[in-house]
Design a protein around this motif. Sequence first.
Motif, mmCIF file in Angstrom:
data_model
loop_
_atom_site.group_PDB
_atom_site.id
_atom_site.type_symbol
_atom_site.label_atom_id
_atom_site.label_comp_id
_atom_site.label_asym_id
_atom_site.label_seq_id
_atom_site.Cartn_x
_atom_site.Cartn_y
_atom_site.Cartn_z
ATOM 1 N N GLU A 1 12.391 3.479 5.542
ATOM 2 C CA GLU A 1 11.744 2.813 6.867
ATOM 3 C C GLU A 1 11.320 1.334 6.639
ATOM 4 O O GLU A 1 11.891 0.357 7.608
ATOM 5 C CB GLU A 1 10.638 3.523 7.462
ATOM 6 N N LEU A 2 10.494 1.111 5.537
ATOM 7 C CA LEU A 2 10.536 -0.268 5.327
ATOM 8 C C LEU A 2 11.748 -1.237 5.072
ATOM 9 O O LEU A 2 11.829 -2.152 5.585
ATOM 10 C CB LEU A 2 9.707 -0.508 3.861
ATOM 11 N N MET A 3 12.863 -0.742 4.673
ATOM 12 C CA MET A 3 13.974 -1.307 4.344
ATOM 13 C C MET A 3 14.627 -1.598 5.701
ATOM 14 O O MET A 3 15.081 -2.527 6.161
ATOM 15 C CB MET A 3 15.076 -0.682 3.426
ATOM 16 N N PHE A 4 14.685 -0.490 6.573
ATOM 17 C CA PHE A 4 15.273 -0.963 8.081
ATOM 18 C C PHE A 4 14.469 -1.777 8.707
ATOM 19 O O PHE A 4 14.761 -2.898 9.424
ATOM 20 C CB PHE A 4 15.007 0.461 8.710
ATOM 21 N N ASN B 1 10.557 8.128 -14.386
ATOM 22 C CA ASN B 1 10.396 7.465 -15.709
ATOM 23 C C ASN B 1 11.023 6.232 -15.628
ATOM 24 O O ASN B 1 11.384 5.513 -16.660
ATOM 25 C CB ASN B 1 10.809 8.360 -16.598
ATOM 26 N N LYS B 2 11.654 5.914 -14.564
ATOM 27 C CA LYS B 2 12.473 4.482 -14.207
ATOM 28 C C LYS B 2 11.880 3.548 -13.666
ATOM 29 O O LYS B 2 12.233 2.473 -12.714
ATOM 30 C CB LYS B 2 13.652 4.881 -13.400
ATOM 31 N N LYS B 3 10.491 3.468 -13.513
ATOM 32 C CA LYS B 3 9.625 2.592 -13.014
ATOM 33 C C LYS B 3 9.926 1.028 -13.206
ATOM 34 O O LYS B 3 9.972 0.264 -12.562
ATOM 35 C CB LYS B 3 8.031 2.921 -13.160
ATOM 36 N N VAL B 4 10.019 0.834 -14.733
ATOM 37 C CA VAL B 4 10.168 -0.579 -14.923
ATOM 38 C C VAL B 4 11.563 -1.010 -14.686
ATOM 39 O O VAL B 4 11.475 -2.346 -14.132
ATOM 40 C CB VAL B 4 9.852 -0.791 -16.676
ATOM 41 N N PRO B 5 12.720 -0.141 -14.890
ATOM 42 C CA PRO B 5 13.812 -0.880 -14.382
ATOM 43 C C PRO B 5 13.987 -0.860 -12.880
ATOM 44 O O PRO B 5 14.622 -1.810 -12.492
ATOM 45 C CB PRO B 5 14.984 0.388 -14.637
ATOM 46 N N ALA B 6 13.237 -0.024 -12.270
ATOM 47 C CA ALA B 6 12.986 -0.401 -10.526
ATOM 48 C C ALA B 6 12.520 -1.633 -10.339
ATOM 49 O O ALA B 6 13.230 -2.362 -9.395
ATOM 50 C CB ALA B 6 12.471 1.008 -10.056
ATOM 51 N N ILE B 7 11.519 -1.791 -10.999
ATOM 52 C CA ILE B 7 10.656 -3.126 -10.601
ATOM 53 C C ILE B 7 11.626 -4.222 -10.997
ATOM 54 O O ILE B 7 11.881 -5.353 -10.329
ATOM 55 C CB ILE B 7 9.332 -3.305 -11.415
ATOM 56 N N LEU C 1 12.902 -0.864 -1.330
ATOM 57 C CA LEU C 1 13.958 -0.341 -2.125
ATOM 58 C C LEU C 1 13.343 0.050 -3.570
ATOM 59 O O LEU C 1 13.806 1.084 -4.154
ATOM 60 C CB LEU C 1 14.873 -1.718 -2.589
ATOM 61 N N TYR C 2 12.321 -0.566 -3.886
ATOM 62 C CA TYR C 2 11.564 -0.262 -4.853
ATOM 63 C C TYR C 2 10.892 1.334 -4.779
ATOM 64 O O TYR C 2 11.151 2.120 -5.861
ATOM 65 C CB TYR C 2 10.282 -0.924 -5.317
ATOM 66 N N ALA C 3 10.224 1.587 -3.626
ATOM 67 C CA ALA C 3 9.821 2.858 -3.132
ATOM 68 C C ALA C 3 11.239 3.828 -3.253
ATOM 69 O O ALA C 3 10.857 5.088 -3.751
ATOM 70 C CB ALA C 3 9.415 3.113 -1.737
ATOM 71 N N VAL C 4 12.389 3.391 -2.846
ATOM 72 C CA VAL C 4 13.424 4.345 -2.813
ATOM 73 C C VAL C 4 13.821 4.799 -4.181
ATOM 74 O O VAL C 4 14.232 5.982 -4.528
ATOM 75 C CB VAL C 4 14.574 3.733 -1.903
ATOM 76 N N ILE C 5 13.883 3.786 -5.015
ATOM 77 C CA ILE C 5 14.497 4.077 -6.276
ATOM 78 C C ILE C 5 13.426 4.834 -7.417
ATOM 79 O O ILE C 5 13.797 5.751 -8.033
ATOM 80 C CB ILE C 5 14.753 2.686 -7.122
ATOM 81 N N SER C 6 12.195 4.421 -7.105
ATOM 82 C CA SER C 6 11.157 4.850 -8.167
ATOM 83 C C SER C 6 10.284 5.945 -7.853
ATOM 84 O O SER C 6 9.677 6.849 -8.784
ATOM 85 C CB SER C 6 10.454 3.631 -8.692
ATOM 86 N N LYS C 7 10.312 6.571 -6.789
ATOM 87 C CA LYS C 7 9.458 7.670 -6.214
ATOM 88 C C LYS C 7 9.847 8.905 -6.381
ATOM 89 O O LYS C 7 11.192 9.009 -6.260
ATOM 90 C CB LYS C 7 8.900 7.367 -4.915
ATOM 91 N N LYS C 8 8.916 9.858 -6.798
ATOM 92 C CA LYS C 8 9.225 11.198 -6.872
ATOM 93 C C LYS C 8 9.137 11.834 -5.882
ATOM 94 O O LYS C 8 10.277 12.844 -5.511
ATOM 95 C CB LYS C 8 8.627 11.781 -8.154
ATOM 96 N N ASN C 9 8.560 11.788 -4.835
ATOM 97 C CA ASN C 9 8.116 12.315 -3.598
ATOM 98 C C ASN C 9 8.966 12.097 -2.349
ATOM 99 O O ASN C 9 9.515 10.788 -2.217
ATOM 100 C CB ASN C 9 6.732 12.116 -3.079
ATOM 101 N N LEU C 10 9.701 12.984 -2.014
ATOM 102 C CA LEU C 10 10.836 12.724 -1.064
ATOM 103 C C LEU C 10 10.407 12.100 0.340
ATOM 104 O O LEU C 10 10.974 11.173 1.025
ATOM 105 C CB LEU C 10 11.486 14.160 -0.469
ATOM 106 N N ILE C 11 8.967 12.180 0.696
ATOM 107 C CA ILE C 11 8.537 11.736 1.772
ATOM 108 C C ILE C 11 8.352 10.160 1.574
ATOM 109 O O ILE C 11 8.449 9.359 2.530
ATOM 110 C CB ILE C 11 7.051 12.346 2.390
ATOM 111 N N ILE C 12 7.748 9.896 0.418
ATOM 112 C CA ILE C 12 7.693 8.358 -0.041
ATOM 113 C C ILE C 12 9.013 7.742 0.066
ATOM 114 O O ILE C 12 9.155 6.627 0.440
ATOM 115 C CB ILE C 12 6.811 8.167 -1.466
ATOM 116 N N GLY D 1 0.629 -1.146 0.109
ATOM 117 C CA GLY D 1 -0.007 -0.013 -0.077
ATOM 118 C C GLY D 1 0.715 1.306 0.172
ATOM 119 O O GLY D 1 0.548 2.083 -0.606
ATOM 120 N N VAL D 2 1.992 1.281 0.699
ATOM 121 C CA VAL D 2 2.982 2.472 0.703
ATOM 122 C C VAL D 2 3.415 2.662 -0.654
ATOM 123 O O VAL D 2 3.519 4.012 -1.046
ATOM 124 C CB VAL D 2 3.951 2.086 1.547
ATOM 125 N N VAL D 3 3.819 1.734 -1.562
ATOM 126 C CA VAL D 3 4.387 1.940 -2.650
ATOM 127 C C VAL D 3 3.201 2.061 -3.789
ATOM 128 O O VAL D 3 3.478 2.637 -4.970
ATOM 129 C CB VAL D 3 5.421 0.906 -3.289
#
Lengths: 175, 105
Positions: free
Chosen positions: B35-38, A94-100, B18-29, A27-29
């Motif tokens: 936090e999830l990784m920790f 725009n790096k969603k697929v490489p991240a997945i 790790l997915y959230a850290v790599i792919s999200k634009k929003n700093l808070i996300i 849910g977070v992501v």
Amino acid sequence: MGTIESTIAVDVAFFILSIIVLVGAIGVVSTKSVFRAGVMLIGSLLGVAGLFILLRAEFIGVVQILIYVGAISVLLLFGTLMTRDVEYASLTNNKKVPAIVICAILLGVFIFVIVTSQINVQNLSDSRGNDAYLNAIPFLAELLMNDFVVVFEIVSVLLLTAIIGGLMLVREKSS
Amino acid sequence: MNLENFLLLSAILFSIGLYAVISKKNLIIVLMGLELMFNGINISAVAFSRYITPFTEAGFVLGQVFALFIITVSAAEVALGVAIVFAFYRNKKLISLENANILKN
């Protein structure tokens, strides 16, 4: 691989808690709203606290609820409310697929290592274990105050430094 | 309940963070993903100390000491991170990571 405490209740509790943790994390992501992501994060952290209590680490579970659920999540939600702006949504770049792909490869490596490695697990269900170490807090205090006392002090200084640095960063510039 | 169950859960939680850290634009996300990784690391530390060395007095709580220090360091990290988010928002009126190029020139 030895199993410990293989009662039905422990298995069911682990199943329910892991469902809570994973649903919260996904849910977070996946939600678009940052505030909902924060609420999902609180649910996930509560599930992790339940897992700690299931692992007989009650002190860590209570610390998890106090610090993560009580302080960190509230700080993140506060930050969300303070910074509502045009880019309010939790968008991906725009790096969603490489991240997945990267995360899936990493998860595959983790699962491969976990499944194929031979870990020497002690069998906890014999006569000694369950009663002798039911209360882990005295041992935890002894370890923190004897062997890890230098790390303890350094971490406290680190926390103080971080708080002072945070205050300096958000201070209003007085002209 | 096997050790592998806890380790698999910890690995999945780490990968989602790790997915959230790599792919999200929003700093808070991104901070939430950290936090999830920790938390994934903490689960594996406590599970190792519970399952590998449960009968020695130090071994039973060694992973819990690790988890305590990780929780403390992550609290410091979030305090600094939210402070940086506030400072960045005050300067730019945005918290998107793509606008975080103040140090570029």
